[in-house]
Design a protein around this motif. Structure first.
Motif, short mmCIF file in Angstrom:
data_model
loop_
_atom_site.label_atom_id
_atom_site.label_comp_id
_atom_site.label_asym_id
_atom_site.label_seq_id
_atom_site.Cartn_x
_atom_site.Cartn_y
_atom_site.Cartn_z
N LEU A 1 0.82 -1.21 0.00
CA LEU A 1 0.00 0.00 0.00
C LEU A 1 0.85 1.26 0.00
CD1 LEU A 1 -2.79 -1.08 2.51
CD2 LEU A 1 -2.84 -1.10 0.01
N LEU B 1 0.94 2.74 -3.42
CA LEU B 1 -0.35 2.96 -4.06
C LEU B 1 -0.43 4.33 -4.74
CD1 LEU B 1 -2.81 1.20 -4.38
CD2 LEU B 1 -3.86 2.31 -2.41
N TYR C 1 -3.03 -4.14 -3.13
CA TYR C 1 -2.39 -3.42 -4.23
C TYR C 1 -2.77 -4.02 -5.58
CZ TYR C 1 1.36 -1.40 -7.08
OH TYR C 1 2.07 -0.75 -8.06
#
Length: 447
Positions: A320, A323, A358
Motif C-alpha cells: 500500500l 499505491l 495493491y
C-alpha cells in the motif's frame, strides 16, 4: 518447447525411480519394522542413509528404521524380574529350599537369563538365545516338572519376538516341543502345562506375525507416499520450468515488440501531434514495466534464487505504500481524474494483505481504463479493527449488459479468497462500476 519440458519431467522421473529402487530395497530388507536398539542404532540408520542417499531423519520419518536408544538397564530389567520370580516360585514349590537350591537357581537362570540376548542382541544371537530359553524350559518341564510362570513368560516372549522380527517359522519351531509333550507325555500335569504353552505360544506367534506384516506394510506405504510426493513435486517443477520458457520465448518477445514499435512510431511518424507522442511514450513505458514484472515472475517460476538471472533486478512485492505511485501512473496513462480516499486508523498490515490490496486496485484501475476510458475513479481504503475495505469506483457506463466475467475479475476474487477475504463487483449506486474487497487484518482471521 513442450518436448523439452516433458524431457525434463522424464529425466526427473527416471532419477527418482532409481532412488525408489534403493528405498524399496531397504524397505524389503530384513526387519523393516522392529526398532534398532542399543548403541548400534546410529550405525544402522547411517548405513540405510548411505545406501539410499538419504539422511537418518528421512528414514526415521518414513518408519523404515525406528530409532530408540535403549540402554543396558531396560534390556536387563525384564529378564531380571522374571529370574527373580522364577527363583522365588521355585524355592516356594521345592518344599526343602536347602536341598534343591542349586537346581532351582540353575533352572531359573537358564530359562530367563538368555532373554537378555533375545531382546537386545543381533539376528544370530537372538535366534540362539531363543533356542536356549526353549531348551531350558522343556528341560525344566519334563524331567524336573519345575517350569515356573516366569520361565513360561520368557518362552512366550521369545516366540513373539522371533515372529515379530520376521522369523515366523523359527517362532513356530519353539512351540513344537510342547506339542510333542502334550501328545506323548506321561504325567497329566505336564501334559496340561504343555497344552497351555502350545496354545499360548501359537497365539504369541500369530500376534508377532500380524505386527510384523502391519509394520512392513506401513513402512512400504510410507515409502511409496514419500516417493509419490517427491515425484509430484519434481514434475511440478518441470512444468513450471516449461511455463517459464514459454513466457520468456513467446509472451516476453511480443511485449518487447510492443515497446519497440511504440518507440519507433513515436520517433518516425511524421506530423505526430504532441498528445500522440505522449501516448506512444506511455505505451512503451507500460510494455517495459510489464517486461520487468514478467522477469520477476520468471525468477519465481524457476526458483533460481541461488543463481539469479543476470540483468534481472528483483524488488520486494509492492504494498500500500506504493499505491500513490500506481495512481499517478494510472492518471498519466488514462488522462482522467483519480483520487485516493483513506479513512480509519492507518496501520502497517501483513505483507500478504498489502500485496493483495495493491493488486486488486491495480487490476480495477486497468479495467476502468479499458471499459470506461476517461471516467473519474475513486480508490478508497477503509481501515477497520478486523478488516481492510478496498473500494474502487468509476463513473463510467457501468457493467456490460451480458457476457461472462473476465479473467481480471476472477483473478481479483481468487486473490481475496486466498487471504480469507471476499470481493464483490457490480454496478455502483448512482452509476458506474464498483469493486469492493474486504480483507482480514487480524492473525486469527487469517488462520
Amino acid at each position: 518447447m513442450a518436448d523439452v519440458g516433458e524431457k525434463d519431467v522424464r529425466q526427473e522421473t527416471s532419477a527418482w525411480t532409481g532412488r525408489r529402487g534403493a528405498v524399496g530395497a531397504q524397505a524389503a530388507g530384513a526387519e523393516p519394522g522392529p526398532a534398532v536398539e542399543g548403541p548400534s542404532a546410529d550405525v544402522a540408520v547411517g548405513a540405510c542413509s548411505r545406501r539410499a542417499g538419504c539422511t537418518p531423519s528421512y528414514w526415521k520419518h518414513l518408519g523404515l528404521c525406528r530409532v530408540r536408544r535403549v540402554g543396558a538397564q531396560p534390556a536387563l530389567g525384564l529378564p531380571a524380574v522374571l529370574a527373580a520370580l522364577s527363583v522365588g516360585e521355585g524355592l516356594v514349590r521345592s518344599g526343602d529350599p536347602h536341598s534343591s537350591l542349586a537346581v532351582v537357581l540353575l533352572l531359573a537362570l537358564a530359562t530367563t537369563a538368555p532373554l537378555v540376548f533375545v531382546l537386545a542382541a543381533g539376528r544370530g544371537s537372538r535366534v540362539g538365545a531363543a533356542l536356549a530359553v526353549s531348551a531350558a524350559c522343556v528341560l525344566a518341564l519334563v524331567p524336573f516338572q519345575a517350569l515356573t510362570v516366569g520361565a513360561a513368560v520368557a518362552q512366550l516372549i521369545c516366540v513373539y519376538v522371533l515372529a515379530r522380527a520376521g522369523w515366523p517359522l523359527m517362532g513356530g519351531l519353539l512351540v513344537v516341543p510342547y506339542v510333542v509333550v502334550a501328545v506323548f507325555g506321561h504325567e497329566d500335569a505336564t501334559r496340561i502345562v504343555a497344552v497351555l504353552l502350545a496354545t499360548l505360544g501359537s497365539a504369541a506367534a500369530a500376534t508377532g506375525v500380524t505386527h510384523h506384516v502391519r509394520s512392513t506394510a506401513l513402512a512400504h506405504s510410507a515409502t511409496e507416499q514419500a516417493f509419490a510426493d517427491t515425484l509430484l513435486e519434481h514434475a511440478a517443477r518441470g512444468e513450471r520450468a516449461r511455463i517459464a520458457r514459454e513466457l520468456h520465448d513467446v509472451v516476453a518477445h511480443h511485449i518487447s515488440m510492443i515497446a519497440v514499435q511504440a518507440e519507433n512510431a513515436r520517433l518516425t511518424t511524421p506530423g505526430l501531434p504532441p498528445e500522440g507522442a505522449t501516448r506512444f511514450l506511455a505505451i512503451g513505458d507500460t510494455a517495459r514495466t510489464a517486461l520487468t514484472e514478467m522477469r520477476r515472475l520468471l525468477g519465481v517460476l524457476r526458483e533460481d534464487a541461488q543463481d539469479p538471472t543476470p540483468g534481472v533486478q528483483r524488488r520486494p512485492q509492492p504494498g500500500l505504500g506504493q499505491l500513490l505511485e500506481l495512481l499517478d501512473e494510472s492518471r498519466d496513462a488514462a488522462g482522467s481524474k483519480t483520487r485516493l480516499i483513506v479513512s480509519g486508523p492507518v496501520a502497517a498490515l501483513d505483507s500478504g494483505i498489502e500485496v493483495t490490496a495493491y493488486r486488486i486496485v491495480q487490476e480495477a484501475l486497468t479495467n476502468a481504463r479499458r471499459h470506461a476510458p476517461g471516467a473519474a475513479v475513486d480508490v478508497e481504503l477503509r481501515y477497520g479493527e478486523d478488516d481492510l475495505t478496498v473500494r474502487v469506483r468509476d463513473n463510467g457506463p457501468g457493467p456490460a449488459a451480458s457476457g461472462p466475467p473476465g479473467h481480471g475479475l476472477l483473478g481479483m476474487r481468487e486473490r481475496a479468497s486466498a487471504v480469507g477475504g471476499t470481493l464483490s463487483t457490480g454496478p455502483a449506486p448512482g452509476g458506474g462500476f464498483l469493486v469492493e474487497a474486504r480483507l482480514p487484518v487480524r492473525a486469527e482471521a487469517l488462520a
